[in-house]
Design a protein around this motif. Structure first.
Motif, short mmCIF file in Angstrom:
data_model
loop_
_atom_site.label_atom_id
_atom_site.label_comp_id
_atom_site.label_asym_id
_atom_site.label_seq_id
_atom_site.Cartn_x
_atom_site.Cartn_y
_atom_site.Cartn_z
N GLU A 1 0.83 -1.20 0.00
CA GLU A 1 0.00 0.00 0.00
C GLU A 1 0.87 1.25 0.00
OE1 GLU A 1 -3.55 2.09 2.66
OE2 GLU A 1 -3.01 -0.03 2.99
N ALA A 2 1.97 1.21 0.73
CA ALA A 2 2.87 2.37 0.78
C ALA A 2 3.51 2.62 -0.59
CB ALA A 2 3.95 2.14 1.83
N GLU A 3 3.85 1.54 -1.29
CA GLU A 3 4.46 1.70 -2.61
C GLU A 3 3.45 2.26 -3.61
OE1 GLU A 3 7.89 -1.79 -2.64
OE2 GLU A 3 5.78 -2.32 -3.02
N ARG A 4 2.22 1.79 -3.52
CA ARG A 4 1.18 2.33 -4.39
C ARG A 4 0.96 3.81 -4.10
NH1 ARG A 4 -2.46 -1.83 -6.62
NH2 ARG A 4 -1.68 -3.88 -6.00
N GLY A 5 1.04 4.18 -2.84
CA GLY A 5 0.90 5.59 -2.47
C GLY A 5 2.02 6.43 -3.06
N ALA A 6 3.24 5.89 -3.04
CA ALA A 6 4.37 6.61 -3.62
C ALA A 6 4.18 6.79 -5.13
CB ALA A 6 5.66 5.84 -3.34
N ILE A 7 3.66 5.76 -5.78
CA ILE A 7 3.41 5.86 -7.22
C ILE A 7 2.36 6.93 -7.49
CG2 ILE A 7 2.50 4.64 -9.23
CD1 ILE A 7 3.70 2.06 -8.03
N ASP A 8 1.30 6.96 -6.70
CA ASP A 8 0.26 7.98 -6.87
C ASP A 8 0.84 9.38 -6.72
OD1 ASP A 8 -1.63 6.06 -7.31
OD2 ASP A 8 -2.47 6.11 -5.28
N GLU A 9 1.71 9.55 -5.72
CA GLU A 9 2.30 10.87 -5.45
C GLU A 9 3.16 11.33 -6.62
OE1 GLU A 9 4.68 13.12 -1.80
OE2 GLU A 9 4.53 10.93 -1.85
N VAL A 10 3.97 10.41 -7.14
CA VAL A 10 4.83 10.75 -8.27
C VAL A 10 3.99 10.99 -9.52
CG1 VAL A 10 6.63 9.88 -9.81
CG2 VAL A 10 6.83 9.56 -7.34
N THR A 11 2.94 10.21 -9.71
CA THR A 11 2.08 10.40 -10.88
C THR A 11 1.48 11.80 -10.90
OG1 THR A 11 1.52 8.04 -10.92
CG2 THR A 11 0.06 9.53 -12.11
N ARG A 12 1.07 12.29 -9.73
CA ARG A 12 0.52 13.65 -9.66
C ARG A 12 1.59 14.69 -10.01
NH1 ARG A 12 -2.14 11.42 -5.11
NH2 ARG A 12 -0.57 12.30 -3.70
N ALA A 13 2.81 14.47 -9.51
CA ALA A 13 3.90 15.41 -9.82
C ALA A 13 4.25 15.38 -11.31
CB ALA A 13 5.13 15.07 -8.98
N VAL A 14 4.25 14.19 -11.91
CA VAL A 14 4.52 14.05 -13.34
C VAL A 14 3.43 14.77 -14.14
CG1 VAL A 14 4.56 12.40 -15.25
CG2 VAL A 14 5.85 11.93 -13.18
N ALA A 15 2.18 14.63 -13.70
CA ALA A 15 1.07 15.28 -14.41
C ALA A 15 1.24 16.79 -14.42
CB ALA A 15 -0.26 14.90 -13.75
N VAL A 16 1.68 17.36 -13.31
CA VAL A 16 1.89 18.82 -13.25
C VAL A 16 2.96 19.24 -14.25
CG1 VAL A 16 2.71 20.71 -11.80
CG2 VAL A 16 1.10 19.03 -10.87
N GLU A 17 4.07 18.51 -14.27
CA GLU A 17 5.18 18.84 -15.18
C GLU A 17 4.73 18.72 -16.64
OE1 GLU A 17 8.13 19.99 -14.62
OE2 GLU A 17 8.32 19.76 -12.45
N MET A 18 4.04 17.62 -16.96
CA MET A 18 3.67 17.37 -18.35
C MET A 18 2.59 18.34 -18.81
SD MET A 18 3.76 13.20 -18.66
CE MET A 18 3.72 13.24 -20.46
N TYR A 19 1.71 18.73 -17.92
CA TYR A 19 0.67 19.68 -18.31
C TYR A 19 1.26 21.05 -18.61
CZ TYR A 19 -3.82 22.10 -18.40
OH TYR A 19 -4.91 22.83 -18.79
N ALA A 20 2.26 21.44 -17.83
CA ALA A 20 2.93 22.73 -18.10
C ALA A 20 3.61 22.69 -19.46
CB ALA A 20 3.94 23.01 -17.00
N GLU A 21 4.24 21.57 -19.78
CA GLU A 21 4.88 21.43 -21.10
C GLU A 21 3.83 21.46 -22.21
OE1 GLU A 21 7.42 18.06 -21.45
OE2 GLU A 21 8.53 18.51 -19.62
N ARG A 22 2.69 20.83 -21.96
CA ARG A 22 1.63 20.79 -22.96
C ARG A 22 1.11 22.19 -23.25
NH1 ARG A 22 -2.97 16.91 -24.35
NH2 ARG A 22 -4.51 18.28 -25.33
N LEU A 23 0.91 23.00 -22.21
CA LEU A 23 0.41 24.36 -22.42
C LEU A 23 1.37 25.16 -23.28
CD1 LEU A 23 -0.98 25.28 -18.88
CD2 LEU A 23 -2.28 24.67 -20.93
N ALA A 24 2.67 25.00 -23.01
CA ALA A 24 3.66 25.74 -23.81
C ALA A 24 3.67 25.27 -25.25
CB ALA A 24 5.04 25.56 -23.19
N SER A 25 3.59 23.95 -25.46
CA SER A 25 3.63 23.43 -26.83
C SER A 25 2.33 23.73 -27.57
CB SER A 25 3.88 21.92 -26.82
OG SER A 25 2.82 21.24 -26.19
N ASP A 26 1.20 23.80 -26.85
CA ASP A 26 -0.08 24.11 -27.49
C ASP A 26 -0.07 25.48 -28.14
OD1 ASP A 26 -1.15 21.68 -26.89
OD2 ASP A 26 -2.48 22.38 -25.29
N ASP A 27 0.57 26.45 -27.48
CA ASP A 27 0.66 27.80 -28.06
C ASP A 27 1.43 27.77 -29.37
OD1 ASP A 27 -0.77 28.85 -25.96
OD2 ASP A 27 0.99 29.49 -24.83
#
Length: 427
Positions: A121-147
């Motif tokens: 359960e702890a490992e799954r929690g760590a994956i969830d936490e990193v997934t959220r951080a990855v989503a933030v990074e990738m969304y910022a890149e997407r906004l820049a590339s969309d322009d």
């Protein structure tokens, strides 16, 4: 939050840090793919590598069969993490997959090799936490590339549009900004996807992925414009591309889209005529649209139409869809076709005779028919149609009618799936 998650870095470096940090914490191999299961970044091995992982690292991309398998499981559409079963025949161990989502957008897939002991359960929690951080990074890149993409999209749309003033301005801007050279060899390719609709946005993502390899090659530079179910690729080549090269490119596009979308949708590729200046890209685009219609209607083209090899179909397919009906068939030919299967032998004979310029010896050879039998069939054709096969105009009437019959027997083009607002993006 882990210290390696808090670090602020730019672009791919930040994503690599997140993937490496998670892998070290879990002691498992981790990979981040885009929604088409193409590698973005990966961790080092932890002794759990399988054949799929090794091949992907060596090639830089997973095999088509692996991509098809992952996408067929709907991983890109998952709303929560889950386990992707392994496949022994692919050499693939199970993976724990977490879809990377942000504000309704599917940005990627975080995969953790799940061989051996189950994740805690702890490992799954760590994956969830990193997934959220990855989503933030990738969304910022997407906004820049969309322009940037929207800017390019507007220029390409105007370059191939019907307004000459806008074409001229877009051409100048593309050249001045260094986005495309002015020549010397320009080809426009049009791609359409029809049939079974997939999840919202899936076809658009697949089109982007299929065209991406052809935006920068050893001999060409290109720009693409993608909508929900169709796309345009404008390419400028250093030297005139051979028919074989463009055919290979078209097959690559079809193969990629089949891999990304599965066997359901119908993919049609149309290659426009070769032009010698970027300012004439609109002409090649108009021709590419005709070639797409040919690819849809003529099974023998296997989904790829090339304007410069369409022959008489290049003219016939400029008729509006509403005009392509049985009324176009000459009455003499309709009489020949009226008996259905009963006259299929005569139809085949007439086709072969006309395709061989009315040569009896060549027609008999192709049909493996004695000349006496061939003459008998030709007399039957003349009696049924009331036309004289020795008269050039009569031959032309029948030959053109048979070409129209080929188009009419093919499936009609699907109704336009695009809204009025979307159609403004494509001329």
């Amino acid at each position: 939050m882990k210290r390696w998650i808090q670090r602020s870095r730019s672009g791919g470096e930040a994503l690599q840090t997140l993937v490496d940090g998670l892998a070290e914490e879990l002691g498992r191999s981790v990979v981040l793919d885009d929604p088409l299961v193409r590698l973005i970044c990966t961790s080092r091995h932890f002794g759990d590598e399988d054949r799929v992982r090794v091949r992907t690292l060596l090639q830089g991309i997973a095999d088509d069969e692996t991509i098809r398998y992952v996408l067929s499981q709907g991983v890109a559409r998952w709303t929560r993490p889950g386990v992707l079963p392994g496949r022994d025949d692919l050499g693939m161990q199970p993976r724990y997959c977490a879809p990377v989502r942000e504000r309704g957008h599917v940005l990627g897939i975080l995969m953790v090799v799940a061989a051996g002991a189950p994740l805690t359960e702890a490992e799954r929690g760590a994956i969830d936490e990193v997934t959220r951080a990855v989503a933030v990074e990738m969304y910022a890149e997407r906004l820049a590339s969309d322009d940037d993409e929207e800017h390019t999209r507007r220029l390409v749309s105007r370059l191939i549009g019907s307004d000459s003033a806008q074409r001229c301005a877009a051409h100048q801007r593309l050249v001045d900004d260094g986005l495309l050279p002015a020549g010397p060899h320009v080809v426009v390719t049009s791609v359409a996807v029809s049939g079974q609709p997939g999840p919202t946005g899936q076809t658009e993502v697949a089109l982007r992925g299929a065209l991406e390899p052809f935006r920068q090659t050893r001999t060409a530079r290109g720009l693409s414009m993608v909508d929900q179910e169709r796309a345009v690729l404008v390419q400028v080549f250093e030297r005139e591309p051979a028919e074989e090269d463009l055919d290979l490119q078209g097959r690559g596009i079809v193969r990629s889209l089949t891999t990304f979308l599965g066997p359901g949708p119908v993919v049609s590729v149309g290659v426009g005529g070769r032009r010698t200046a970027l300012a004439d890209a609109w002409i090649s685009y108009d021709q590419a649209r005709v070639a797409v219609r040919a690819a849809r209607r003529l099974p023998r083209l296997e989904g790829i139409g090339d304007w410069e090899r369409l022959g008489e179909f290049a003219v016939l397919l400029q008729l509006p869809e509403s005009a392509l009906n049985d009324s176009l068939l000459p009455k003499p030919l309709r009489r020949l076709l009226a008996n259905g299967g009963g006259n299929s032998r005569l139809e085949e004979t007439l086709r072969c005779f006309l395709d061989n310029a009315g040569s009896v010896p060549r027609t008999a050879e192709v049909l493996e028919l004695h000349r006496t039998s061939l003459y008998y069939r030709l007399r039957q054709i003349q009696e049924i149609t009331g036309l004289d096969l020795d008269v050039g105009a009569h031959r032309l009437e029948l030959h053109l009618g048979l070409r129209l019959w080929d188009l009419l027997r093919a499936p009609a083009e699907p109704a336009s799936p695009w809204t009025a607002s979307q159609q403004t993006a494509f001329p």
